[in-house]
Every structure is written in C-alpha cells, then in structure tokens.
Write a protein that holds these residues in place. Structure first.
Motif, PDB file in Angstrom:
ATOM      1  N   ARG A 179       9.205   5.073   4.476  1.00 21.71           N
ATOM      2  CA  ARG A 179       8.306   4.616   3.333  1.00 21.71           C
ATOM      3  C   ARG A 179       7.110   5.012   3.145  1.00 21.71           C
ATOM      4  O   ARG A 179       6.722   5.712   2.231  1.00 21.71           O
ATOM      5  N   LEU A 180       6.354   5.386   4.203  1.00 22.23           N
ATOM      6  CA  LEU A 180       5.030   5.835   4.385  1.00 22.23           C
ATOM      7  C   LEU A 180       4.897   7.275   4.782  1.00 22.23           C
ATOM      8  O   LEU A 180       3.850   7.772   4.638  1.00 22.23           O
ATOM      9  N   ASP A 181       6.224   7.837   4.884  1.00 24.23           N
ATOM     10  CA  ASP A 181       6.052   9.362   5.371  1.00 24.23           C
ATOM     11  C   ASP A 181       5.314   9.359   6.410  1.00 24.23           C
ATOM     12  O   ASP A 181       4.217  10.639   6.556  1.00 24.23           O
ATOM     13  N   ALA A 182       5.236   8.483   7.307  1.00 21.74           N
ATOM     14  CA  ALA A 182       4.220   8.762   8.449  1.00 21.74           C
ATOM     15  C   ALA A 182       4.596   9.874   9.570  1.00 21.74           C
ATOM     16  O   ALA A 182       5.796  10.183   9.526  1.00 21.74           O
ATOM     17  N   SER A 236       0.774  -1.428  -0.198  1.00 22.63           N
ATOM     18  CA  SER A 236       0.058  -0.127  -0.037  1.00 22.63           C
ATOM     19  C   SER A 236       0.742   1.427  -0.022  1.00 22.63           C
ATOM     20  O   SER A 236       0.272   2.266   0.030  1.00 22.63           O
ATOM     21  N   ALA A 237       1.999   1.248   0.004  1.00 16.50           N
ATOM     22  CA  ALA A 237       2.988   2.381   0.418  1.00 16.50           C
ATOM     23  C   ALA A 237       2.490   3.389  -0.710  1.00 16.50           C
ATOM     24  O   ALA A 237       2.605   4.720  -0.445  1.00 16.50           O
ATOM     25  N   ARG A 238       2.573   3.053  -2.118  1.00 13.22           N
ATOM     26  CA  ARG A 238       2.541   4.132  -3.200  1.00 13.22           C
ATOM     27  C   ARG A 238       1.101   4.772  -3.106  1.00 13.22           C
ATOM     28  O   ARG A 238       0.892   5.929  -3.182  1.00 13.22           O
ATOM     29  N   ALA A 239       0.101   3.848  -2.670  1.00 10.29           N
ATOM     30  CA  ALA A 239      -1.305   4.256  -2.538  1.00 10.29           C
ATOM     31  C   ALA A 239      -1.598   5.263  -1.150  1.00 10.29           C
ATOM     32  O   ALA A 239      -2.355   6.296  -1.483  1.00 10.29           O
ATOM     33  N   LEU A 240      -0.676   5.124  -0.554  1.00  7.28           N
ATOM     34  CA  LEU A 240      -0.702   6.010   0.791  1.00  7.28           C
ATOM     35  C   LEU A 240      -0.159   7.162   0.737  1.00  7.28           C
ATOM     36  O   LEU A 240      -0.372   8.159   1.616  1.00  7.28           O
ATOM     37  N   ALA A 241       0.589   7.304  -0.422  1.00 10.68           N
ATOM     38  CA  ALA A 241       1.564   8.579  -0.514  1.00 10.68           C
ATOM     39  C   ALA A 241       0.816   9.899  -0.496  1.00 10.68           C
ATOM     40  O   ALA A 241      -0.456   9.904  -1.259  1.00 10.68           O
TER      41      ALA A 241
END
Length: 173
Positions: free
Chosen positions: A111-114, A73-78
């Motif tokens: 990775r998720l820029d959390a 999901s990393a790309r979709a959560l950007a």
C-alpha cells in the motif's frame, strides 16, 4: 538541501520507541534531519521527504495506532521513500535470520510502496502493560532481544540511500 525524515512508531510498552529513537539518532549522525514522533501525534506528513515507520507486533499484528496511521496517510505518502520495521520476537530469531513481514505488514508494504521491511527482536520486561504480556513475563519468556547493532546498521543503510539519492538529484543527468 537537508532531507527531513519522519521516524514514527506505535508501541504499548515503549521498547519500540527505543528502537525508533536509535534510528532517529543514527539518521541525524548521517547528516539528515530526523524527527521522532508517536504515530498518534503525527500531524501533517507533507513536511517530510522520507519516512521510517515502525510498530511492535502483538499477536502477529501491528499496533492499532500503526494500522490507523497507514490507512490515514497512505495517499499522502505516495511517491516518497518509506521504510518499515516491526519489533516483536521474544527470542534471538530476528538477529539470526530475516523474518518476513506478517500479512498485514506485507499489505502495508504494498500500500505504501515501501522500499524495505525488517523485523527486529522485541523486548518485554517486568512491569509491561497487558494481561498477555504479564503472563509471558510470569512464565519466563520475556527479556530484551533487541540487537542495537543490527538496528544501527539498518538506519545507516537508510541514511546512505537517502544521501545518495539527494546527491544524484542535485547533480542532475
């Protein structure tokens, strides 16, 4: 505009699910629409405005379902707000001090820029699955070290942040 938040979790013995449920309930009380899901059961992430993702720690690693979810999901959560939590220490340390994320979770943060990660105390009770878990309980090192006041406060912080950002967007420059 209602803010829709996915609270997704990965767990083996269900104590992390109880933490996620508490977070979801608090976010609803904060006026957000929170949906609670096990990570393997999450479909389309594009339907959400923000994410709170959590996993139990096993031998210093997030549950495999959480690791897969992050990869998938990393790309979709950007570009969307993401908060991460871990549950695990079987002592009072998580309530006493900030515990930094384990290396793989630190990579997920990047990775998720959390926005934030927090580690909550864990829970391991009689009847837990797994050979290591049963051994820990047999040696008297199990117990419930979750601090639901700490969990509630953190979820309220997330709710206030999302409401504040939503208000700022609606008011414009």
């Amino acid at each position: 505009m209602t803010i829709k938040v996915l609270v997704a979790y990965a767990t083996k013995n269900w104590s992390t699910a109880e933490i996620a449920r508490t977070i979801s309930e608090v976010l609803c009380k904060e006026g957000l629409e929170a949906e609670l899901r096990r990570m393997p059961d999450v479909g389309d992430v594009l339907a959400y405005d923000a994410f709170v993702l959590g996993s139990a720690l096993y031998a210093g690693r997030w549950h495999k379902d959480a690791r897969r979810f992050v990869r998938r999901s990393a790309r979709a959560l950007a570009g969307t707000p993401v908060w991460l939590f871990s549950s695990g220490p079987l002592d009072a340390s998580a309530a006493e001090r900030d515990i930094p994320p384990v290396p793989a979770v630190r990579r997920a943060l990047i990775r998720l820029d959390a926005r934030e990660h927090v580690t909550f105390g864990g829970c391991l009770k009689e009847g837990a699955k797994g050979r290591v878990a049963r051994m820990i309980i047999r040696t008297g090192q199990g117990g419930d070290f979750r601090d639901f006041e700490q969990i509630t406060t953190w979820a309220q912080h997330i709710g206030a942040t999302l409401r504040g950002e939503s208000t700022a967007r609606q008011e414009g420059p």
